[in-house]
Design an enzyme around this catalytic site. Structure first.
Site, PDB file in Angstrom:
ATOM      1  N   HIS A 219      -2.099  -7.615   2.360  1.00 58.53           N
ATOM      2  CA  HIS A 219      -2.063  -8.181   3.717  1.00 58.53           C
ATOM      3  C   HIS A 219      -3.164  -7.665   4.643  1.00 58.53           C
ATOM      4  O   HIS A 219      -3.253  -8.070   5.797  1.00 58.53           O
ATOM      5  CB  HIS A 219      -0.671  -8.012   4.353  1.00 58.53           C
ATOM      6  CG  HIS A 219      -0.339  -6.642   4.840  1.00 58.53           C
ATOM      7  ND1 HIS A 219      -0.294  -6.327   6.178  1.00 58.53           N
ATOM      8  CD2 HIS A 219       0.005  -5.522   4.178  1.00 58.53           C
ATOM      9  CE1 HIS A 219       0.072  -5.057   6.302  1.00 58.53           C
ATOM     10  NE2 HIS A 219       0.255  -4.545   5.109  1.00 58.53           N
TER      11      HIS A 219
ATOM     12  N   SER B 153      -3.700  -3.048  -0.600  1.00 52.37           N
ATOM     13  CA  SER B 153      -2.612  -3.846  -0.042  1.00 52.37           C
ATOM     14  C   SER B 153      -3.137  -5.229   0.340  1.00 52.37           C
ATOM     15  O   SER B 153      -4.146  -5.341   1.045  1.00 52.37           O
ATOM     16  CB  SER B 153      -2.069  -3.129   1.199  1.00 52.37           C
ATOM     17  OG  SER B 153      -1.075  -3.911   1.802  1.00 52.37           O
TER      18      SER B 153
ATOM     19  N   CYS C  39       1.757   1.461  12.684  1.00 53.76           N
ATOM     20  CA  CYS C  39       2.949   2.199  12.298  1.00 53.76           C
ATOM     21  C   CYS C  39       3.316   3.250  13.325  1.00 53.76           C
ATOM     22  O   CYS C  39       4.441   3.706  13.373  1.00 53.76           O
ATOM     23  CB  CYS C  39       2.724   2.880  10.957  1.00 53.76           C
ATOM     24  SG  CYS C  39       1.933   1.808   9.786  1.00 53.76           S
TER      25      CYS C  39
ATOM     26  N   GLN D 223      -7.541   0.054   3.753  1.00 60.79           N
ATOM     27  CA  GLN D 223      -8.340  -0.572   4.819  1.00 60.79           C
ATOM     28  C   GLN D 223      -9.732  -0.983   4.337  1.00 60.79           C
ATOM     29  O   GLN D 223     -10.443  -1.691   5.043  1.00 60.79           O
ATOM     30  CB  GLN D 223      -8.483   0.382   6.017  1.00 60.79           C
ATOM     31  CG  GLN D 223      -7.192   0.628   6.766  1.00 60.79           C
ATOM     32  CD  GLN D 223      -6.713  -0.601   7.558  1.00 60.79           C
ATOM     33  OE1 GLN D 223      -7.469  -1.524   7.857  1.00 60.79           O
ATOM     34  NE2 GLN D 223      -5.435  -0.616   7.907  1.00 60.79           N
TER      35      GLN D 223
ATOM     36  N   GLY E 250       0.815  -1.201   0.000  1.00 64.11           N
ATOM     37  CA  GLY E 250       0.000   0.000   0.000  1.00 64.11           C
ATOM     38  C   GLY E 250       0.859   1.266   0.000  1.00 64.11           C
ATOM     39  O   GLY E 250       0.518   2.251  -0.649  1.00 64.11           O
ATOM     40  N   THR E 251       1.951   1.233   0.720  1.00 65.94           N
ATOM     41  CA  THR E 251       2.817   2.413   0.814  1.00 65.94           C
ATOM     42  C   THR E 251       3.339   2.807  -0.565  1.00 65.94           C
ATOM     43  O   THR E 251       3.281   3.975  -0.957  1.00 65.94           O
ATOM     44  CB  THR E 251       4.003   2.119   1.765  1.00 65.94           C
ATOM     45  OG1 THR E 251       3.467   1.792   3.045  1.00 65.94           O
ATOM     46  CG2 THR E 251       4.937   3.305   1.878  1.00 65.94           C
TER      47      THR E 251
ATOM     48  N   ASN F 135      -7.572   3.982   9.087  1.00 68.92           N
ATOM     49  CA  ASN F 135      -6.987   2.791   9.721  1.00 68.92           C
ATOM     50  C   ASN F 135      -7.048   2.816  11.241  1.00 68.92           C
ATOM     51  O   ASN F 135      -7.035   1.768  11.877  1.00 68.92           O
ATOM     52  CB  ASN F 135      -5.538   2.614   9.264  1.00 68.92           C
ATOM     53  CG  ASN F 135      -4.744   3.890   9.332  1.00 68.92           C
ATOM     54  OD1 ASN F 135      -5.090   4.892   8.711  1.00 68.92           O
ATOM     55  ND2 ASN F 135      -3.686   3.887  10.113  1.00 68.92           N
TER      56      ASN F 135
END
Ligand code: PLP
Length: 389
Positions: free
Chosen positions: A202, A200, A326, A180, A72-73, A152
């Site tokens: 995961h 993303s 994070c 998310q 995602g980043t 998130n």
């Protein structure tokens, strides 16, 4: 000891069906999809099949609009930098919100150092962006508006379609960080008028280290990574085939299970919220009471450090978070909680539970049994809380 995982916003376990689909690509089907012989062709076939599955989940008309990334980043970095560099002659203004994930906020800060102007829109006490604020912020220089689909930390789901409508009327690019939301809320990129959408694997029972950026056909964007000609020349580097296959499988699973799961998670979420608010005095819910992700519970418990609650919950076998994964090791109060008007002290006393596929009512009942005991114990040890009450 019983262990209950309640941190699905940080990451989800890989679904057994996903792991099974990935397995051959670590061993016998190891080919590089850019090669022309049979191994390569087979890998290429698997890559394109996965692309079609991801596209289907978000209603993208053409699979080529999906570009696989390392997560995602990278998808967010690609969207923001790619649009900024490609459109800087048109303008240098970007609009985003004050509650974005660092994968967006820190890219904006970087772009500010490179001469771009960024407006960080405020949110209301529930974390909602007001679409009127978007209208007010748009200037002749605006080239991109980036608003996350769902937060998130507090789980608030933004009025994306309403915001995109305003943005697209002005012919400005619209990006949404849907990391998310994908796999948990029904998404259609055409209906929501997104030009770019980050995801993303995961976060939806796929593997870590793989994600994608949806890029609407015709969008003026430059690559973020330079090198080979993979991903239709839009993202260099040999594709993570096993990860991508897993991502595709996770998307198919999500498509099948989403409606049912949304119902059951919403039930468990509301039971947990109600139980906490009823059993713990001076506790409050953070985020919108209804417009929130099905599995998200974020509460502040006055007079108790989030970290202390977390450690005690861990001792009782419950895995939760004191903010986003994070930022939970940073002592600064969460920028999301402060943006919704919470004081730094209360922000430090917040807890996030995020429910997922494997959770059931027993898990919720267990948390509702141990958490009030933990809070009572910690409050009885706090001279400040005792004095005030
Ligand atoms: N955006 C949001 C909203 C997230 O929650 C996360 C991860 O927590 C990311 C971006 C980054 O995704 P990744 O971990 O795949 O880089």
């Amino acid at each position: 000891m019983r262990r209950i995982y309640l941190d699905h916003a940080a990451t989800t376990p890989v679904h057994p069906q996903v792991a099974e689909a990935m397995a051959p690509y670590f061993s016998k089907d190891f080919g590089n999809p850019s090669t022309l012989y049979s191994y390569g062709r087979e890998a290429k076939g698997a890559l394109e099949e996965a692309r079609a599955k991801v596209a289907r989940l978000i209603g993208a008309k053409q699979p080529e609009e999906i570009v696989f990334t390392s997560g995602g980043t990278e998808a967010d970095n690609f969207a923001l930098c790619g649009i900024a560099w490609a459109n800087q002659k048109k303008g240098n203004h970007i609009i985003t919100t004050s509650i974005e994930h660092h994968a967006v906020i820190n890219v904006c800060k970087f772009l500010e150092k490179r001469g771009f102007k960024v407006t960080y829109l405020p949110v209301d006490k529930n974390g909602l962006v007001d679409s009127l604020e978007v209208t007010k912020a748009i200037t002749d220089e605006t080239i991109l508006v980036s608003v996350m689909h769902a937060n998130n930390e507090i789980g608030t789901v933004e009025p994306i379609e309403e915001i995109a409508e305003i943005v697209k009327e002005k012919r400005i690019y619209f990006h949404t960080d849907a990391v998310q939301a994908v796999g948990h809320l029904s998404i259609n990129v055409d209906k929501m008028k997104a030009d770019l959408l980050a995801m993303s694997a995961h976060k939806l029972y796929g593997p870590k280290g793989v994600g994608a950026l949806y890029i609407r056909r015709g969008t003026k964007i430059v690559p973020f990574l330079y090198g080979g000609e993979q991903e239709n020349k839009r993202r260099a580097s040999t594709e993570n085939i096993a990860g991508i296959v897993g991502f595709g499988e996770a998307c198919s699973l999500a498509q099948k299970d989403m409606a049912e799961e949304e119902k059951s998670l919403t039930y468990l979420r509301d039971k947990l919220i109600e139980g906490i608010l009823n059993s713990i005095k001076n506790s409050r819910l953070n985020g919108h009471p209804k417009k929130r992700l099905p599995g998200n519970v974020n509460v502040s418990v006055e007079g108790v450090e989030g970290e202390s609650m977390l450690l005690n919950l861990d001792l009782a076998g419950v895995c939760a978070s004191s903010g986003s994964a994070c930022t939970s090791s940073i002592l600064e109060p969460s920028h999301v909680l402060t943006a919704i008007g919470i004081s730094p002290e209360v922000a430090h006393s917040s807890l996030r539970f995020t429910l997922g596929k494997e959770n059931n009512e027993e898990d919720v009942n267990y948390v509702l049994k141990v958490l009030p005991e933990i809070v009572e114990k910690l409050r009885s040890m706090s001279p400040i809380y005792q004095k005030e009450k």
